[in-house]
Design an enzyme around this catalytic site. Structure first.
Site, PDB file in Angstrom:
ATOM      1  N   GLN A 119      14.991 -21.149 -81.390  1.00 49.71           N
ATOM      2  CA  GLN A 119      15.835 -21.338 -82.362  1.00 49.71           C
ATOM      3  C   GLN A 119      15.473 -20.354 -83.506  1.00 49.71           C
ATOM      4  OE1 GLN A 119      18.208 -24.523 -84.246  1.00 49.71           O
ATOM      5  NE2 GLN A 119      16.806 -24.227 -85.972  1.00 49.71           N
ATOM      6  N   ASP A 124      11.268 -25.350 -84.360  1.00 47.04           N
ATOM      7  CA  ASP A 124      12.202 -24.659 -83.405  1.00 47.04           C
ATOM      8  C   ASP A 124      12.165 -23.183 -83.063  1.00 47.04           C
ATOM      9  OD1 ASP A 124      14.063 -27.309 -83.234  1.00 47.04           O
ATOM     10  OD2 ASP A 124      13.785 -27.022 -85.502  1.00 47.04           O
ATOM     11  N   SER A 161      13.258 -35.138 -87.248  1.00 48.42           N
ATOM     12  CA  SER A 161      14.294 -36.203 -87.596  1.00 48.42           C
ATOM     13  C   SER A 161      14.300 -37.200 -86.358  1.00 48.42           C
ATOM     14  CB  SER A 161      15.585 -35.655 -87.812  1.00 48.42           C
ATOM     15  OG  SER A 161      15.634 -34.836 -89.004  1.00 48.42           O
ATOM     16  N   LEU A 210      16.271 -36.054 -93.993  1.00 50.86           N
ATOM     17  CA  LEU A 210      15.688 -35.061 -94.507  1.00 50.86           C
ATOM     18  C   LEU A 210      14.023 -35.552 -94.219  1.00 50.86           C
ATOM     19  CD1 LEU A 210      17.405 -33.409 -97.451  1.00 50.86           C
ATOM     20  CD2 LEU A 210      17.349 -32.607 -95.114  1.00 50.86           C
ATOM     21  N   HIS A 244      11.614 -30.439 -94.006  1.00 50.86           N
ATOM     22  CA  HIS A 244      12.745 -29.841 -94.746  1.00 50.86           C
ATOM     23  C   HIS A 244      12.451 -29.445 -96.203  1.00 50.86           C
ATOM     24  CE1 HIS A 244      15.032 -32.425 -91.437  1.00 50.86           C
ATOM     25  NE2 HIS A 244      15.383 -31.138 -91.284  1.00 50.86           N
TER      26      HIS A 244
END
Ligand code: PAF
Length: 288
Positions: free
Chosen positions: A153, A150, A186, A33, A37
């Site tokens: 996504q 994203d 990440s 994380l 996040h």
């Protein structure tokens, strides 16, 4: 904070939670994380009584040859951060629990998955849609929170949620950037100092495109040509794609309208990074 490691244990907890009196929020992650996040969790807190975070490095969304094995993992650090954030439940299922022997179902992703990351990473969005559907069914949240870094996504999950009638409100949350503009990811941990410096060319290129639009350039090809030039001059960087797209369909547009996305993906060494900005706006805000 309760740490739940099996689907069976989670199912019995979920039965004890009331969907009538408590609003449940899901923050799906692959762990390792960062502040991006944590910002999702903080936004979730504004909407929900119970926050469920899942940390699961989903093998089915990695294309053969990608970094599934070496994807960064640090469970103890993740748990400490989640506890600090006051998360109620953390789901850390094992791979075999999510995909037991004989598992063979998958979700065919919607049309917005074609092109861009869908083309560079064939099968990626099928894996994303499959795991997100599994998590939606397990957690049965009222809200689910996804980061706008994203962007494709986000569009894919919104379309899937609508098409499959999941009774879940999808909240898209702003990109969190390092102070120099690099979008948090990440995967940034893979970058050496030199690569980290080179990686900035992506956000700078997107920002340049937005500036050109502000100055009156609406021809997407002109913006893309300028962007490609900028990226090609950076040593050690390989462009995957740059695109100007409709924010819902992810189809290319030729004349840029406010709200269209400028999207990009590139490799710095072997690390693949993605980013996006919104014409006329800069960063997309929270979608609520
Ligand atoms: O964005 C991610 O971290 C992953 O794609 C997600 C949504 C957690 C599914 O594995």
């Amino acid at each position: 904070m309760q740490v739940v490691r099996t689907v069976t244990q989670w199912r019995s907890i979920r039965r004890s939670l009331s969907s009538q009196t408590q609003r449940i929020g899901l923050v799906p992650t692959m762990g390792f994380l960062h502040d991006g996040h944590l910002s999702l969790i903080r936004i979730a807190r504004q909407h929900c009584d119970i926050i469920v975070v899942t940390c699961f490095v989903n093998p089915t969304q990695f294309v053969p040859g990608e970094d599934f094995e070496r994807y960064p993992r640090d469970e103890n650090r993740d748990l400490a951060l989640l506890k600090q954030e006051g998360v109620d439940y953390v789901l850390l299922p094992g791979g075999d629990d999510i995909y037991p022997e004989g598992f063979s179902t998958s979700i065919q992703p919607p049309a917005s998955s074609q092109g861009w990351c869908g083309q560079s990473r064939p099968g990626h969005f099928q894996g994303v849609c499959t795991i997100v559907s599994i998590l939606f069914n397990l957690v049965q949240p009222h809200f689910a929170f996804f980061g706008r870094k994203d962007a494709q996504q986000c569009a894919v999950i919104q379309a899937m949620t609508r098409d499959l009638n999941f009774p879940i409100e999808i909240v898209l949350c702003p990109i969190v950037r390092e102070s120099d503009g690099l979008a948090m990811s990440s995967r940034n941990v893979y970058l050496s100092d030199e690569e980290r410096r080179r990686a900035l060319v992506l956000s700078k290129t997107l920002r340049l495109g937005l500036t050109l639009f502000q100055q009156g350039v609406v021809d997407s090809q002109a913006v893309l040509d300028e962007g490609k030039k900028q990226i090609q001059t950076m040593e050690g960087v390989r462009l995957d794609y740059l695109g100007v797209v409709n924010q819902n369909t992810f189809k290319s547009v030729s004349i840029i309208q406010p709200g269209n996305y400028y999207i990009g993906a590139m490799y710095v060494g072997t690390t693949r990074l993605i980013d996006n900005m919104v014409f006329g706006l800069g960063e997309a805000p929270c979608s609520e």
